[in-house]
Design an enzyme around this catalytic site. Sequence first.
Site, PDB file in Angstrom:
ATOM      1  N   ASP A 200      42.168  61.129  68.688  1.00 58.22           N
ATOM      2  CA  ASP A 200      41.676  61.747  69.910  1.00 58.22           C
ATOM      3  C   ASP A 200      42.407  63.072  70.182  1.00 58.22           C
ATOM      4  O   ASP A 200      43.619  63.165  70.015  1.00 58.22           O
ATOM      5  CB  ASP A 200      41.928  60.764  71.065  1.00 58.22           C
ATOM      6  CG  ASP A 200      41.211  61.154  72.338  1.00 58.22           C
ATOM      7  OD1 ASP A 200      39.979  61.297  72.294  1.00 58.22           O
ATOM      8  OD2 ASP A 200      41.880  61.315  73.373  1.00 58.22           O
ATOM      9  N   GLU A 254      51.432  56.468  53.175  1.00 57.05           N
ATOM     10  CA  GLU A 254      52.244  55.318  52.759  1.00 57.05           C
ATOM     11  C   GLU A 254      51.345  54.164  52.311  1.00 57.05           C
ATOM     12  O   GLU A 254      51.770  53.282  51.570  1.00 57.05           O
ATOM     13  CB  GLU A 254      53.103  54.794  53.932  1.00 57.05           C
ATOM     14  CG  GLU A 254      54.213  55.725  54.382  1.00 57.05           C
ATOM     15  CD  GLU A 254      54.789  55.295  55.748  1.00 57.05           C
ATOM     16  OE1 GLU A 254      54.583  54.130  56.176  1.00 57.05           O
ATOM     17  OE2 GLU A 254      55.429  56.149  56.395  1.00 57.05           O
TER      18      GLU A 254
HETATM   19  C1  NOJ Z   1      38.188  62.760  73.944  1.00 59.03           C
HETATM   20  C2  NOJ Z   1      37.389  61.516  74.054  1.00 59.03           C
HETATM   21  O1  NOJ Z   1      36.352  61.546  73.108  1.00 59.03           O
HETATM   22  C3  NOJ Z   1      36.890  61.445  75.473  1.00 59.03           C
HETATM   23  O2  NOJ Z   1      35.921  60.451  75.651  1.00 59.03           O
HETATM   24  C4  NOJ Z   1      38.078  61.245  76.371  1.00 59.03           C
HETATM   25  O3  NOJ Z   1      37.666  61.279  77.718  1.00 59.03           O
HETATM   26  C5  NOJ Z   1      39.127  62.337  76.148  1.00 59.03           C
HETATM   27  N1  NOJ Z   1      39.348  62.616  74.770  1.00 59.03           N
HETATM   28  C6  NOJ Z   1      40.443  61.928  76.726  1.00 59.03           C
HETATM   29  O4  NOJ Z   1      41.015  60.943  75.905  1.00 59.03           O
END
Ligand code: NOJ
Length: 527
Positions: A200, A254
């Site tokens: 993310d 790893e």
């Molecule tokens: C990107 C994610 O895809 C989204 O859904 C989220 O709200 C934000 N990052 C924060 O984690």
Amino acid sequence: MSQAWWRKAVVYEVYPRSFQDSDGDGVGDLEGVRRRLDYLAWLGVDTIWLAPFYPSPMRDFGYDVTDYCNVDPIFGSLASFDRLLTQAHEKGLKVVIDFVPNHTSEAHPWFLESAQSRANQKRDWYIWRDPAPDGGPPNNWLSHFGGSAWTFHERSGQYYYHAYLPQQPDLNWRNPKARDAMHEALRFWLRRGVDGFRVDVMWHLVKDASFRDNPPNPDWSNRDPQIERLLPVYSADQPEVHGVVAGMRRVLDEFGDRLLIGEIYLPLERLVAYYGDGLCGAHLPFNFLLLNAAWDARSVAKIIADYESTLPAGAAPNWVLSNHDRPRIAARVGAAQARVAAMLLLTLRGVPTLYYGDELGLAHVPVPHDQTQDPWAKREPDIGVGRDPARTPMQWDASLYAGFSTSAPWLPLSADHRTRNVSAMRQDPASILTLYHRLLHYRRKRASLVGGDWRLLEAGDSVLAYERRAGLETTIAALNFSGEAIEWSAPASRIAVSTWGDREGERVDRLLRLGPDEGVILESQGE
Ligand code: NOJ
Ligand code: MG
């Protein structure tokens, strides 16, 4: 390297809340995903990306994690995860999970400790700063979901930074102990056998060491999200982030052949830096160029050509049409062009990512105001940023709740769910689902599509045409982006797949006639 499994992969994003409910609470879960593995295998994808299922207060639907090494009871348990993983593997499917390293939930035990006092040993695991001289936030940085990115913490007299909700405090990746703890979380899942991670907001992980103010964005208007008022010069995409990414990559290495995908919204030149020097970064920095593309043949051709020519040598390309944060492809380009988009996605060079429900042509599903779930939509209600309409339940059959659940789902179904569902559309040779199925299975057996090179062909203003070639095998895609019928002087060939499923086998002798919004895949003659 060139043998890595993921170079040939087709990724399918599952948003677990919305795929299949197994326990009748109206929210999808891991056991539900397990029950639908045969569908995914039938469809022809080979890699599932599961959006977060970690324990979470669900302020941002799982992107606010309280434990990186467990499963939220709403989604199941570690045992249900293991069952899903084992059975996916038995069916030849890989499983990539979401990893949310930029921030935790405010309810994560690490943050609770960190907030205890300035002297706490985990204080520096998060980003705490003294107030500005006037008592306000330390700088002008903004939250992606609107408002300041800083929240004042009364008890310890400092502000903490959150790129998203105040309930999602950012971790400090400059702190070696925090970094080690996160690496251990990666290992926890790698040992369990996951095939990789989608990381993310990878470009957010490191912030400017001296927290300088971001400059204003001269192009911002008050119809745009607040986050765009400033240019994120200092709050994201800092040079040191590449060291952090390389560190994650080393952890994956790893364990051998595992896949690292990065979620990165940046201009192309900066995006490709996330492959890392010597390709020691993300295997696949997500390519979101098509998410904002002006939908005409010339613009899309330019996007592809720019991307192809900017990729570092040896880097694996990838393409994304939709995801759980953006309007669905059918909502953006309409039902007819959604078929053209499917053909585009599955004939470009590199790894395609599909978003669940796009194969049904799901479009914007209106969500009544009082049923809004998305925290961003709640904080910035009037500018159309809400993500709920693209997160509605998968539609499996014509029953009351579309086979998704036995009770009312957490978000509404589309109005046409009694006909727009897997079981009806599988029977219909002209459905978009049949087209996806055909494209996915065709792609698989076509070496030029899986691994061939890419070359743009000249085809006028309305048609995007390109050639894929591997050895003696040549495949051509010709996609009409317009609503007008058009003729193109194509090479002598045979139609292998057409967007409406009615031209397969047709011979093309110099002149190809494409109907409105029609795309075809051609096999060169003489093979
Ligand atoms: C990107 C994610 O895809 C989204 O859904 C989220 O709200 C934000 N990052 C924060 O984690
Ligand atoms: Mg459930």
